[in-house]
Design a protein around this motif. Sequence first.
Motif, PDB file in Angstrom:
ATOM      1  N   LYS B  99       0.567  -0.924  -0.197  1.00  0.00           N
ATOM      2  CA  LYS B  99       0.152   0.199   0.146  1.00  0.00           C
ATOM      3  C   LYS B  99       0.762   0.830   0.141  1.00  0.00           C
ATOM      4  O   LYS B  99       0.737   2.551  -0.348  1.00  0.00           O
ATOM      5  N   GLN B 100       1.752   0.932   0.880  1.00  0.00           N
ATOM      6  CA  GLN B 100       2.599   2.039   0.143  1.00  0.00           C
ATOM      7  C   GLN B 100       3.768   3.072  -0.541  1.00  0.00           C
ATOM      8  O   GLN B 100       3.377   4.013  -0.905  1.00  0.00           O
ATOM      9  N   ARG B 636      -5.376   0.730  14.128  1.00  0.00           N
ATOM     10  CA  ARG B 636      -4.209   2.303  13.854  1.00  0.00           C
ATOM     11  C   ARG B 636      -3.525   1.696  13.055  1.00  0.00           C
ATOM     12  O   ARG B 636      -2.700   2.340  12.506  1.00  0.00           O
ATOM     13  N   GLU B 639      -3.069   0.534   9.834  1.00  0.00           N
ATOM     14  CA  GLU B 639      -3.874   1.715   8.793  1.00  0.00           C
ATOM     15  C   GLU B 639      -2.796   2.463   8.263  1.00  0.00           C
ATOM     16  O   GLU B 639      -2.070   2.960   9.040  1.00  0.00           O
TER      17      GLU B 639
END
Lengths: 226, 639
Positions: B99-100, B636, B639
């Motif tokens: 995703k990064q 979190r 995420e």
Amino acid sequence: MNILQVENLTKTYGKGEAQVNALDEVSFSVEKGSFVAVVGASGSGKSTLLHLLGGVDRPTSGKVHIDGQDIFTMNESKLAIFRRRNLGIVYQFYNLIPTLTAEENIMLPYLLDGRKPNGATVNELLELIGLTDRAKHLPSELSGGQQQRISIARALINSPSVILADEPTGNLDSKSGKDILELLIMANKRYNQTLIMITHDEKIALQSDRIITISDGQILLDEEVR
Amino acid sequence: MSLSAKLALQQLKTSHKKTMWTLFGIVLAVGMLVAIGNYGASGADTMSSIVADIYGEAQGEGWAGFISTFSVFFGVVIAATAIIVVSNAFRVSAGERTKQFGILKSVGATKKQIRMTVMYEGIFLSLVGLPLGFVAGLVLQFLAVLMTNQLMNTTAHQLSFSLYPGLSVIAILGSFLIIAVSVYLPARKAAKISAISAIRGADELKAKKVRPKNPRIIGKIFGFEGTLAAKQLKRSKRHFRATVISLCISIILILASASLRTHMGVILDGRTEQMGDMSAAMQFFTPFPDTSEINFTSAMDITQALREFPDANVRLHASSSYSLLGYTANLAAHGFQDIANVIVFEPEFHTELAQLAGVPIDSNIIINVELEMDAAGNFIQHIPFSDRTGEIVAVYPFEYSLGRNNTPAMAGIANEPLHIEIHGQITHLPDNMLLLADFTGSLIVPDLNATHYFWQVAATDPLGFLEYAESVFNQHATLQVGEVFVTLDVIDELAMTVAMIDFMSAFTFIFSGMIALLGLTNVISTIAASVQMRSKEFAVLSSVGMDKKGMGRMLSLESVLSSARALIIGLPLGVLIAYLIYLGIDLLPFAPFTIPFNTPWELIIACALGVFITTFVIMKVSAASLKKGNIIETIRGVE
Ligand SMILES: Nc1ncnc2c1ncn2[C@@H]1O[C@H](COP(=O)(O)OP(=O)(O)OP(=O)(O)O)[C@@H](O)[C@H]1O
Ligand SMILES: [Mg+2]
């Protein structure tokens, strides 16, 4: 002057019976400095459109011109560099690199270019988003709204001609959402940057210059506001 | 510093635990290559000089070549394991950040910049790992030499710690290449993923689509947690593949080295027992066709002279250059396949054998006994073929040529056979014959124009005896072209064989242990990474009400199921290879008896327990660190 021109943009997923026309021969153009809201039901093709405008995805057919350049004729690295210098993209979540500080995340388009933006610009942006004291924090140490403000500052740093935002306020409380929206509108008005934003919120859409309604991959309505 | 370098550095810092394990794996791999290069080379030097002392330079070089080949083979296995393990670590690390990379791409990062982000991780780890690995290599080599000398437990032959600069440089360059390949592959893959699929997490989506075939059965046995565990394993099959392969390799190597050591050990014990008090041996070969001055009568004279040496017990037997090919063909029908010899002993001994067979003194007697060593290490005699008494067999004279180090090798068969009638058989060897070579199927005749004379000696001073024997031999015969006289210090020879076997098995054992360790680093980083990546899933599960017990049960099941796969593949393959090694040893000409296959039950159980316990412990530890964080933090954090 049209900053953005879309011609017969089509995107299909899958084959045969499972084929989905996420976008179906969509054409429109956007004037420089305007604020366009894109609305439509879930699954209508809004995100697909935005990804194509940003050159993040490639269309099945059709063209996108940004600033007079046909973006899909560029090769991948040219397109990447174009994006870096001319576009700002904001997603609903997960916009930041978790290993970089807030400040570094803002500078990302410059860092990718191997340049350093001048410190004043960064500080100005930090001040604008009200996070001067959080410059050295990592994303995991920031609230959702703060993270989103960082990603908007990033979209603004290279003074892009077009800002693309996919439900940037979608998962925020109304106060934070309003702050974010104000930021984007401010950039749009003050710096004459073109803003294309997907939203589910009618109130937000009504603050734009123009609302494009998408349904089943096609433009259902395209109306000026006011 | 470029952004790619910076991102790489940050990634290494952020997941420092995993970084440490990857680094450990790299250091270990580099160290192993450096160690095996130097250890193999000094082993080859030491062992070949030991062999050269006894058998001459040529044989010594042969052994050096063998050990070098062995080291290269091990080097290749280590390198392959290293590539699997190290590239897996980078693949997991790159996969975590799909995703990064998507975000980076949409902000305008080029393919090259993404690739370099992963490559820099490898470059940084190499910068630290290569020098550290070199030092670790020296330490490993030192420990390996120490352990080998301990395992060899002969004071006569000691392996020394020596450094070969050329080999060390090659090992380091090789390691660099291994790391480069290991990093380049996942780096290229990370760069290839399109921005859109990276953002949408297409890889994850695809993985989630996989439906394991039999979760229902597992579900019935282990409950819902079992179903989840089985699904997860299917999903992360690739991550665990490296673990499974490296565990398999070490299981196989451990079983193989154990087989080598056990079976060679049994043969050596048996041979030591067979040799009894024998301490020296001499052999004499005549050329073909025979132009030798030596015949059986002069050989007996030599024997008499040899017996004059104080405290020496001398035994003579001589064989002809006739093989029982004709007879062998007959025997083949009865399941006996050895090519046997025609042999003559001293008259007194022949008389003894004739009495044993119950035939007149001048008879031709066949040896119908085969020696086998049982599991307890005792010799059992059994009768391999039916009684051929009364048959006339044709034996063919064979030519031999002198091979390496002047040992005769069969070169061909001459035409005219010799016809010999069998008068009787011996079905039980007398004790003093147990000590001789493998006589199964040999035909003992009272008189023969022999071509191979063999003396066995039990002397309190074997070296002095050998010197004396040479002078005796020179008095009785002048060596002609093609004739060979070989003297052997049997004690020394045996010690050398023991040293060699000990060295080889210590070698295998030490380095398979290290490969296991390398595999273990992969187990740890894979499991840790997979637990980390799934912390969100765990958080969701616990938010819908799975308790800690259930989560623990799920993790334990996962570890059990994943190690089971390594065992299911590794153990049968390992036992098969152990059996092949046993077959190779059993067929060795130097063992004049057969030995049983020793199924390494203890090791199989130890491997199974070892694999289960390590994966289990690692899972527990990783899970414990997971449980510490609360649900919201976990969600979190991802995420
Ligand atoms: N990778 C894909 N493969 C197959 N179908 C896809 C893929 N991506 C999107 N679609 C389909 O294309 C259609 C449009 O998707 P898109 O994400 O653009 O919708 P959206 O308007 O953004 O919806 P939402 O408001 O829920 O975000 C949907 O029907 C979706 O199922
Ligand atoms: Mg969408």
